[in-house]
Design an enzyme around this catalytic site. Structure first.
Site, PDB file in Angstrom:
ATOM      1  N   SER A 131       0.824  -1.211   0.000  1.00 53.41           N
ATOM      2  CA  SER A 131       0.000   0.000   0.000  1.00 53.41           C
ATOM      3  C   SER A 131       0.858   1.261   0.000  1.00 53.41           C
ATOM      4  O   SER A 131       1.991   1.261   0.468  1.00 53.41           O
ATOM      5  CB  SER A 131      -0.902   0.020   1.240  1.00 53.41           C
ATOM      6  OG  SER A 131      -1.648  -1.167   1.338  1.00 53.41           O
TER       7      SER A 131
HETATM    8  N1  SAH Z   1      -0.503  -5.059   4.201  1.00 52.38           N
HETATM    9  C1  SAH Z   1       0.112  -5.315   2.919  1.00 52.38           C
HETATM   10  C2  SAH Z   1      -0.813  -4.957   1.783  1.00 52.38           C
HETATM   11  C3  SAH Z   1      -0.796  -6.042   0.756  1.00 52.38           C
HETATM   12  S1  SAH Z   1      -2.046  -5.956  -0.468  1.00 52.38           S
HETATM   13  C4  SAH Z   1       1.461  -4.629   2.794  1.00 52.38           C
HETATM   14  O1  SAH Z   1       1.792  -3.772   3.630  1.00 52.38           O
HETATM   15  O2  SAH Z   1       2.220  -4.972   1.897  1.00 52.38           O
HETATM   16  C5  SAH Z   1      -3.300  -6.999   0.232  1.00 52.38           C
HETATM   17  C6  SAH Z   1      -2.938  -8.434   0.491  1.00 52.38           C
HETATM   18  O3  SAH Z   1      -4.127  -9.077   0.918  1.00 52.38           O
HETATM   19  C7  SAH Z   1      -2.443  -9.224  -0.715  1.00 52.38           C
HETATM   20  O4  SAH Z   1      -1.194  -9.795  -0.404  1.00 52.38           O
HETATM   21  C8  SAH Z   1      -3.517 -10.301  -0.911  1.00 52.38           C
HETATM   22  O5  SAH Z   1      -3.001 -11.540  -1.367  1.00 52.38           O
HETATM   23  C9  SAH Z   1      -4.087 -10.417   0.487  1.00 52.38           C
HETATM   24  N2  SAH Z   1      -5.429 -10.985   0.583  1.00 52.38           N
HETATM   25  C10 SAH Z   1      -6.474 -10.869  -0.281  1.00 52.38           C
HETATM   26  N3  SAH Z   1      -7.555 -11.514   0.204  1.00 52.38           N
HETATM   27  C11 SAH Z   1      -7.186 -12.043   1.414  1.00 52.38           C
HETATM   28  C12 SAH Z   1      -7.866 -12.828   2.396  1.00 52.38           C
HETATM   29  N4  SAH Z   1      -9.134 -13.181   2.259  1.00 52.38           N
HETATM   30  N5  SAH Z   1      -7.176 -13.192   3.530  1.00 52.38           N
HETATM   31  C13 SAH Z   1      -5.872 -12.831   3.681  1.00 52.38           C
HETATM   32  N6  SAH Z   1      -5.179 -12.110   2.769  1.00 52.38           N
HETATM   33  C14 SAH Z   1      -5.833 -11.712   1.651  1.00 52.38           C
END
Ligand code: SAH
Length: 223
Positions: free
Chosen positions: A70
């Site tokens: 993000s």
């Molecule tokens: N907090 C992260 C943001 C990553 S983007 C950072 O700082 O890098 C969001 C993430 O959520 C992705 O890696 C995606 O694979 C994950 N995601 C999507 N649906 C999900 C679910 N139901 N449970 C857990 N993770 C999920």
């Protein structure tokens, strides 16, 4: 062995500027600003070609599995909305790169984090351990919390992917008196802060904090 690229003086200068810009944009939580001022972002993005974007507060950066880390502004905004105090238990949904996870650890949270992409789960778990962050990492889709932590409830829940609606299974593992921060919506997402004042849906107080844009929260694990 994980190789960490050095925290170059130019990164440290960019990071100081990033913190100033976050302040100008309305981030006031000193614990958030301190954590973001301390943590090198290059440890969480493998593509060094993106150097100059690392501390651009409006730039989301691609990580593995077609996911993104993000924007710094979004990390700061969500972290501030969470109103996290040291020693609180916090569940993060969407470990991704682990950057947000590490920020929550720096803020003193007892952090549990879930990722549905196996490759990201594995890599980030190893990275966080090598950086000495004691976040507990799980593989799963977390619509109903973390099966390995049955009966555990959290003071805070932070969702970093866009949910189609407020997941009731996830609300069940939020303590009464707890707060969930979650982007919700299919076409257009809104950043919601939900105060759980009781078990009944009528006792969930929902605040709308405006537009949001996240990768979707999906069901099931992905190997
Ligand atoms: N907090 C992260 C943001 C990553 S983007 C950072 O700082 O890098 C969001 C993430 O959520 C992705 O890696 C995606 O694979 C994950 N995601 C999507 N649906 C999900 C679910 N139901 N449970 C857990 N993770 C999920």
């Amino acid at each position: 062995m994980i190789h960490l690229s050095p925290d170059l003086p130019k990164y440290q200068a960019w990071r100081r500027r990033m913190v100033e810009q976050l302040r100008e944009r309305g981030i006031r939580d000193e614990a958030v600003l301190k954590a973001m001022g301390k943590l090198p972002r290059n440890w969480f993005c493998s593509d060094t070609l993106l150097d100059s974007f690392l501390y651009d507060i409006d730039m989301a950066i691609a990580i593995d599995c077609e996911q993104t880390i993000s924007k710094p502004y979004t990390v700061a905004w969500q972290s501030q909305l969470l109103s996290l105090s040291p020693m609180m238990s916090v569940l993060e949904v969407g470990t991704g790169s682990g950057y947000q996870t590490a920020i929550l650890c720096e803020m003193g949270g007892r952090v549990y984090t879930v990722e549905r992409q196996h490759a990201l789960f594995r890599k980030t778990k190893e990275l966080l351990a090598s950086l000495n962050y004691h976040a507990k990492c799980f593989l799963g889709d977390s619509f109903n919390g973390v099966p390995e932590m049955a009966d555990f409830t959290y003071d805070r829940i932070l969702v970093t992917c866009g949910a189609p609606e407020i997941p009731s299974g996830l609300m069940q593992v939020l303590k009464i008196g707890g707060i969930m921060v979650i982007p919700v919506g299919l076409e257009e997402q809104r950043m919601l802060r939900i105060y759980k004042e009781g078990e009944k849906v009528s006792q969930w107080r929902v605040e709308d904090h405006g537009d949001a844009k996240f990768v979707p929260m999906l069901q099931g694990k992905n190997f």
